[in-house]
Design a protein around this motif. Structure first.
Motif, PDB file in Angstrom:
ATOM      1  N   ALA A 136     -13.628 -33.423  10.670  1.00 33.38           N
ATOM      2  CA  ALA A 136     -14.737 -33.063  11.233  1.00 33.38           C
ATOM      3  C   ALA A 136     -14.799 -33.103  12.919  1.00 33.38           C
ATOM      4  O   ALA A 136     -15.612 -32.428  13.614  1.00 33.38           O
ATOM      5  N   VAL A 144     -21.359 -34.931  11.414  1.00 35.17           N
ATOM      6  CA  VAL A 144     -20.631 -33.722  10.782  1.00 35.17           C
ATOM      7  C   VAL A 144     -19.820 -34.439   9.780  1.00 35.17           C
ATOM      8  O   VAL A 144     -18.804 -35.406  10.212  1.00 35.17           O
ATOM      9  N   ILE A 165     -24.676 -31.887   9.167  1.00 37.73           N
ATOM     10  CA  ILE A 165     -23.826 -30.759   9.070  1.00 37.73           C
ATOM     11  C   ILE A 165     -23.076 -31.114   8.097  1.00 37.73           C
ATOM     12  O   ILE A 165     -21.915 -31.826   8.245  1.00 37.73           O
ATOM     13  N   THR A 166     -23.199 -30.668   6.844  1.00 36.13           N
ATOM     14  CA  THR A 166     -22.359 -31.060   5.697  1.00 36.13           C
ATOM     15  C   THR A 166     -22.375 -30.025   4.472  1.00 36.13           C
ATOM     16  O   THR A 166     -23.108 -29.065   4.929  1.00 36.13           O
ATOM     17  N   PRO A 219     -18.597 -24.222   8.075  1.00 31.59           N
ATOM     18  CA  PRO A 219     -19.032 -24.975   9.216  1.00 31.59           C
ATOM     19  C   PRO A 219     -19.282 -24.471  10.693  1.00 31.59           C
ATOM     20  O   PRO A 219     -20.003 -24.606  11.194  1.00 31.59           O
TER      21      PRO A 219
END
Length: 289
Positions: A143, A188, A214-215, A246
């Motif tokens: 991430a 994230v 954000i997943t 993503p």
């Protein structure tokens, strides 16, 4: 269904037919592989018909096999070890040309992301970022690539961006120590989810910050904490995390924020171009002397 699917299967075992018991036994023993098999492949693996597999899903209370498969995938999302991920990936990948296969898979993830993401959450996130006192962006492991990408462009737009992707738990909390009301924290993380990121986001939420996740799923521990969750599909059944969806989500976020901060962004690039011009002139003069 609210109960763990494996518990439901175990409790219903005595009521299953002979063929259904074969399916149940395979799922209980190899749920990591079963979760990514089609109904046809699962049936062939345990020597029953595809229709038996479909009826098995209905017996458990699901609308169809895809719904049961999704429940299995959600259950194991954060349980697969790295070795299991490699094994599942090898089972899914055939000897065909890998390039179009991987790219087609990424295209599918973007399509699924477009269907899953909440427009309301997306635009509320944009509003919160534009008006934020400070913006914290945090994430570790794979991430961190997304964090760096988002941070690079936000630093061109804002003066108040803090990028956090340290591997140390104590350092992560030190860097977000002053987070509070008026701030936005963007976390994230994808399977296997980072407990450091989850704890840091919980701390930020407790301090009154607006928390954005954000997943990949509503079942993600980040989504449970967040004020706004931007869901972007990733492939957790591989030793490599697919970051195409993503990154596409982050790109949309940057564009939306950039349009709202268009004047500030223009001034930033005007300043950069002036600095670049002056620097190039200086370099030229220095070389000539």
């Amino acid at each position: 269904m609210s109960k763990d699917i494996l518990s439901v299967i175990q409790a219903s075992m005595s009521a299953f037919s002979k063929g259904q018991k074969l399916i149940a036994k395979f799922i209980l023993e190899s749920y990591d592989k079963a979760a990514f098999m089609t109904a046809s492949k699962l049936g062939k693996t345990v020597n029953v018909s595809e229709s038996t597999v479909v009826r098995f899903a209905a017996e458990l209370g699901y609308d169809g096999y895809p719904a049961m498969q999704k429940a299995l995938q959600e259950m194991i999302r954060n349980k697969l070890t790295s070795i299991q991920r490699i094994e599942v990936s090898n089972d899914r990948i055939t000897d065909q040309d890998l390039l179009p296969m991987v790219m087609q898979s990424d295209i599918e993830k973007i399509r699924m992301t477009m269907e899953a993401v909440s427009r309301e959450d997306f635009y509320h996130t944009v509003d919160a970022i534009v008006s934020a006192r400070r913006i914290y962006i945090l994430g570790v492991r794979s991430a961190s690539a997304i964090v760096s990408f988002l941070g690079f462009y936000f630093n061109l737009i804002f003066e108040n961006v803090v990028i956090v992707h340290t591997t140390s738990v104590s350092e992560m909390f030190e860097q977000i120590l002053r987070v509070g009301e008026g701030d936005v924290v963007i976390g994230v993380s994808f399977p296997r989810y980072s407990s450091r990121t989850v704890k840091a986001m919980q701390f930020a939420r407790d301090q009154g910050a607006v928390v954005v996740a954000i997943t990949d799923s509503e079942a993600s521990p980040l989504a449970a904490i967040a004020n706004h969750a931007l869901l972007a599909k990733s492939d957790m059944a591989s030793f490599v995390d697919s970051l195409v969806a993503p990154l596409s989500m982050v790109n949309a976020l940057i564009v939306a924020v950039g349009r709202r901060k268009n004047e500030d962004l223009s001034r930033t690039f005007e300043t950069l171009e002036r600095i670049w011009d002056e620097y190039e002139v200086y370099e030229k003069v220095e070389e000539e002397t």
